[in-house]
Design an enzyme around this catalytic site. Structure first.
Site, PDB file in Angstrom:
ATOM      1  N   ASP A  84      70.679  44.278  -3.217  1.00  0.00           N
ATOM      2  CA  ASP A  84      71.723  44.089  -4.233  1.00  0.00           C
ATOM      3  C   ASP A  84      72.991  44.715  -3.660  1.00  0.00           C
ATOM      4  O   ASP A  84      73.092  45.946  -3.560  1.00  0.00           O
ATOM      5  CB  ASP A  84      71.297  44.789  -5.532  1.00  0.00           C
ATOM      6  CG  ASP A  84      72.346  44.667  -6.620  1.00  0.00           C
ATOM      7  OD1 ASP A  84      73.511  44.351  -6.305  1.00  0.00           O
ATOM      8  OD2 ASP A  84      72.000  44.897  -7.792  1.00  0.00           O
ATOM      9  N   VAL A  85      73.950  43.872  -3.284  1.00  0.00           N
ATOM     10  CA  VAL A  85      75.117  44.384  -2.561  1.00  0.00           C
ATOM     11  C   VAL A  85      76.053  45.208  -3.453  1.00  0.00           C
ATOM     12  O   VAL A  85      76.958  45.871  -2.948  1.00  0.00           O
ATOM     13  CB  VAL A  85      75.909  43.249  -1.869  1.00  0.00           C
ATOM     14  CG1 VAL A  85      75.061  42.564  -0.810  1.00  0.00           C
ATOM     15  CG2 VAL A  85      76.463  42.251  -2.889  1.00  0.00           C
TER      16      VAL A  85
ATOM     17  N   TYR B 161      86.463  37.859 -13.804  1.00  0.00           N
ATOM     18  CA  TYR B 161      86.214  37.178 -12.521  1.00  0.00           C
ATOM     19  C   TYR B 161      87.502  37.098 -11.696  1.00  0.00           C
ATOM     20  O   TYR B 161      87.530  37.413 -10.503  1.00  0.00           O
ATOM     21  CB  TYR B 161      85.677  35.774 -12.813  1.00  0.00           C
ATOM     22  CG  TYR B 161      85.328  34.962 -11.593  1.00  0.00           C
ATOM     23  CD1 TYR B 161      84.084  35.088 -10.980  1.00  0.00           C
ATOM     24  CD2 TYR B 161      86.242  34.059 -11.047  1.00  0.00           C
ATOM     25  CE1 TYR B 161      83.769  34.333  -9.858  1.00  0.00           C
ATOM     26  CE2 TYR B 161      85.926  33.311  -9.926  1.00  0.00           C
ATOM     27  CZ  TYR B 161      84.686  33.446  -9.347  1.00  0.00           C
ATOM     28  OH  TYR B 161      84.371  32.701  -8.231  1.00  0.00           O
TER      29      TYR B 161
ATOM     30  N   GLY C 234      74.234  36.816  -0.454  1.00  0.00           N
ATOM     31  CA  GLY C 234      74.037  35.764  -1.455  1.00  0.00           C
ATOM     32  C   GLY C 234      73.815  34.415  -0.817  1.00  0.00           C
ATOM     33  O   GLY C 234      74.424  33.417  -1.197  1.00  0.00           O
ATOM     34  N   ALA C 235      72.892  34.382   0.167  1.00  0.00           N
ATOM     35  CA  ALA C 235      72.691  33.139   0.936  1.00  0.00           C
ATOM     36  C   ALA C 235      71.483  32.345   0.451  1.00  0.00           C
ATOM     37  O   ALA C 235      71.081  31.384   1.093  1.00  0.00           O
ATOM     38  CB  ALA C 235      72.550  33.464   2.420  1.00  0.00           C
TER      39      ALA C 235
ATOM     40  N   ALA D  66      90.191  38.954 -11.912  1.00  0.00           N
ATOM     41  CA  ALA D  66      90.607  40.280 -11.444  1.00  0.00           C
ATOM     42  C   ALA D  66      89.761  40.720 -10.251  1.00  0.00           C
ATOM     43  O   ALA D  66      90.268  41.306  -9.288  1.00  0.00           O
ATOM     44  CB  ALA D  66      90.486  41.291 -12.581  1.00  0.00           C
TER      45      ALA D  66
HETATM   46  P1  NAP Z   1      75.610  30.676  -6.842  1.00  0.00           P
HETATM   47  O1  NAP Z   1      75.149  29.310  -6.483  1.00  0.00           O
HETATM   48  O2  NAP Z   1      75.400  31.186  -8.221  1.00  0.00           O
HETATM   49  O3  NAP Z   1      74.976  31.687  -5.779  1.00  0.00           O
HETATM   50  C1  NAP Z   1      75.247  33.049  -5.873  1.00  0.00           C
HETATM   51  C2  NAP Z   1      74.512  33.789  -4.779  1.00  0.00           C
HETATM   52  O4  NAP Z   1      74.895  35.178  -4.852  1.00  0.00           O
HETATM   53  C3  NAP Z   1      73.007  33.718  -4.921  1.00  0.00           C
HETATM   54  O5  NAP Z   1      72.439  33.566  -3.636  1.00  0.00           O
HETATM   55  C4  NAP Z   1      72.651  35.087  -5.501  1.00  0.00           C
HETATM   56  O6  NAP Z   1      71.388  35.555  -5.075  1.00  0.00           O
HETATM   57  C5  NAP Z   1      73.721  35.952  -4.856  1.00  0.00           C
HETATM   58  N1  NAP Z   1      73.956  37.212  -5.561  1.00  0.00           N
HETATM   59  C6  NAP Z   1      74.432  37.388  -6.815  1.00  0.00           C
HETATM   60  N2  NAP Z   1      74.534  38.706  -7.083  1.00  0.00           N
HETATM   61  C7  NAP Z   1      74.118  39.360  -5.972  1.00  0.00           C
HETATM   62  C8  NAP Z   1      73.993  40.727  -5.623  1.00  0.00           C
HETATM   63  N3  NAP Z   1      74.323  41.695  -6.487  1.00  0.00           N
HETATM   64  N4  NAP Z   1      73.537  41.044  -4.393  1.00  0.00           N
HETATM   65  C9  NAP Z   1      73.202  40.065  -3.505  1.00  0.00           C
HETATM   66  N5  NAP Z   1      73.298  38.759  -3.775  1.00  0.00           N
HETATM   67  C10 NAP Z   1      73.749  38.418  -4.996  1.00  0.00           C
HETATM   68  O7  NAP Z   1      77.190  30.828  -6.587  1.00  0.00           O
HETATM   69  P2  NAP Z   1      78.200  30.098  -5.578  1.00  0.00           P
HETATM   70  O8  NAP Z   1      78.988  29.136  -6.363  1.00  0.00           O
HETATM   71  O9  NAP Z   1      77.508  29.653  -4.347  1.00  0.00           O
HETATM   72  O10 NAP Z   1      79.171  31.315  -5.261  1.00  0.00           O
HETATM   73  C11 NAP Z   1      79.227  31.962  -3.999  1.00  0.00           C
HETATM   74  C12 NAP Z   1      80.568  32.660  -3.883  1.00  0.00           C
HETATM   75  O11 NAP Z   1      81.612  31.687  -3.954  1.00  0.00           O
HETATM   76  C13 NAP Z   1      80.847  33.650  -5.019  1.00  0.00           C
HETATM   77  O12 NAP Z   1      81.509  34.783  -4.518  1.00  0.00           O
HETATM   78  C14 NAP Z   1      81.770  32.874  -5.940  1.00  0.00           C
HETATM   79  O13 NAP Z   1      82.588  33.709  -6.715  1.00  0.00           O
HETATM   80  C15 NAP Z   1      82.564  32.087  -4.899  1.00  0.00           C
HETATM   81  N6  NAP Z   1      83.239  30.891  -5.449  1.00  0.00           N
HETATM   82  C16 NAP Z   1      82.503  29.851  -5.934  1.00  0.00           C
HETATM   83  C17 NAP Z   1      83.170  28.737  -6.436  1.00  0.00           C
HETATM   84  C18 NAP Z   1      82.428  27.531  -6.953  1.00  0.00           C
HETATM   85  O14 NAP Z   1      83.093  26.647  -7.514  1.00  0.00           O
HETATM   86  N7  NAP Z   1      81.130  27.445  -6.772  1.00  0.00           N
HETATM   87  C19 NAP Z   1      84.569  28.719  -6.455  1.00  0.00           C
HETATM   88  C20 NAP Z   1      85.275  29.791  -5.966  1.00  0.00           C
HETATM   89  C21 NAP Z   1      84.595  30.876  -5.448  1.00  0.00           C
HETATM   90  P3  NAP Z   1      70.051  35.497  -5.976  1.00  0.00           P
HETATM   91  O15 NAP Z   1      69.969  34.110  -6.559  1.00  0.00           O
HETATM   92  O16 NAP Z   1      68.979  35.808  -5.008  1.00  0.00           O
HETATM   93  O17 NAP Z   1      70.220  36.543  -7.041  1.00  0.00           O
END
Ligand code: NAP
Length: 257
Positions: free
Chosen positions: A63-64, A155, A12-13, A157
């Site tokens: 898709d992981v 989420y 998810g980079a 859980a």
């Molecule tokens: P984001 O901006 O929505 O980015 C999510 C990324 O995950 C995107 O690159 C997306 O790829 C990828 N992705 C989603 N489903 C996927 C799948 N099945 N296989 C491969 N890639 C997938 O979210 P983010 O906020 O950066 O979140 C990143 C991580 O941090 C997540 O695990 C989230 O739960 C965690 N987190 C975030 C926050 C926050 O406040 N932002 C807080 C706590 C934890 P595509 O766009 O190419 O689909």
């Protein structure tokens, strides 16, 4: 540089925290596999930025949440770069709703990506890392895995499962020279939390954070880079909060001060 000769896969980079992590690892010398699910152009942009700064990277679609695709991702990275040392399990989604209104599929989808993706990619790298005995896995969890929040039962859980898995995997894999740690961000403005990180909602949330601000994606990426690299060589099974002090308190504000 600290991560010269290291190959890192960041799931998810293409956006958000994963994107910042890919850039941070590359800035320290790592070769980076930029995984994405649907955002090819965004992933290619991350690769272009790394290459423009003199680094090495390539984009890999997978898709992981699908084990076959996770194993193919790892095989493709090994073929492209000839090694693999760091796995950042970052890919995540949310489908918030009250339990009463939540569709069973929304519960399963979140579990399959957020926890299933961590399991699938971790299992997929073991054939390689258990032989080289030289690996660092960083799971991107959330403070929500350790605390409850209305509308985030699925989420929360899924992240609680990641936290429990991180501890067990750390213990099980230490004998093979593989470290497993997790970061637990609070809020960091990204697409995932777009509804929460602007306007009055953001103001209200920030008032409840001791440091009175959200994290930047770069701050989260710095902690991931630390856990991925040699400076944390004696750390495994750690759940590291990046939350401006949010988890340190009771969460019930005192009005007088
Ligand atoms: P984001 O901006 O929505 O980015 C999510 C990324 O995950 C995107 O690159 C997306 O790829 C990828 N992705 C989603 N489903 C996927 C799948 N099945 N296989 C491969 N890639 C997938 O979210 P983010 O906020 O950066 O979140 C990143 C991580 O941090 C997540 O695990 C989230 O739960 C965690 N987190 C975030 C926050 C926050 O406040 N932002 C807080 C706590 C934890 P595509 O766009 O190419 O689909």
């Amino acid at each position: 540089m600290k991560l010269d000769e290291r190959v890192a896969v960041v799931t998810g980079a293409s956006r958000g925290i994963g994107r910042a992590t890919a850039l941070a690892l590359a800035a320290d010398g790592a070769t980076v596999a930029v995984n994405y699910r649907s955002g090819k152009d965004e992933a290619l942009d991350v690769v272009a930025r790394i290459e423009a700064a003199g680094g090495r990277a390539a984009a890999f679609q997978a898709d992981v949440s699908d084990y076959e695709q996770a194993t193919a991702l790892v095989a493709d990275v090994l073929e492209a770069f000839g090694g693999l040392h760091i796995l950042v399990n970052n890919a995540g989604i949310s489908k918030d709703n009250l339990i009463y209104s939540m569709e069973p599929q929304d519960w399963l989808d979140v579990m399959k990506v957020n926890f299933g993706g961590v399991f699938n990619c971790t299992k997929a790298v073991l054939d390689h890392l258990m032989v080289t005995r030289d690996g660092s896995i960083v799971n991107v969890s959330s403070v929500m895995g350790e605390r409850g929040w209305t509308g985030e039962s699925n989420y929360s859980a899924s992240k609680g499962a990641v936290d429990a898995f991180t501890r067990s995997a750390a213990i099980e894999l230490a004998r093979f020279g593989i470290r497993v740690n997790a970061v637990l961000p609070g809020f960091a403005p990204t697409d995932l939390v777009a509804e929460l990180s602007a306007g009055d909602v953001a103001k209200h949330l920030k008032r409840q954070i001791p440091m009175r601000d959200f994290a930047t994606v770069e701050q989260v990426a710095s902690a991931i880079r630390f856990l991925a690299g040699p400076e944390s060589a004696y750390m495994t099974g750690v759940l590291l909060n990046i939350d401006g002090g949010g988890m340190a308190g009771l969460g019930l504000g005192r009005l007088k001060w």
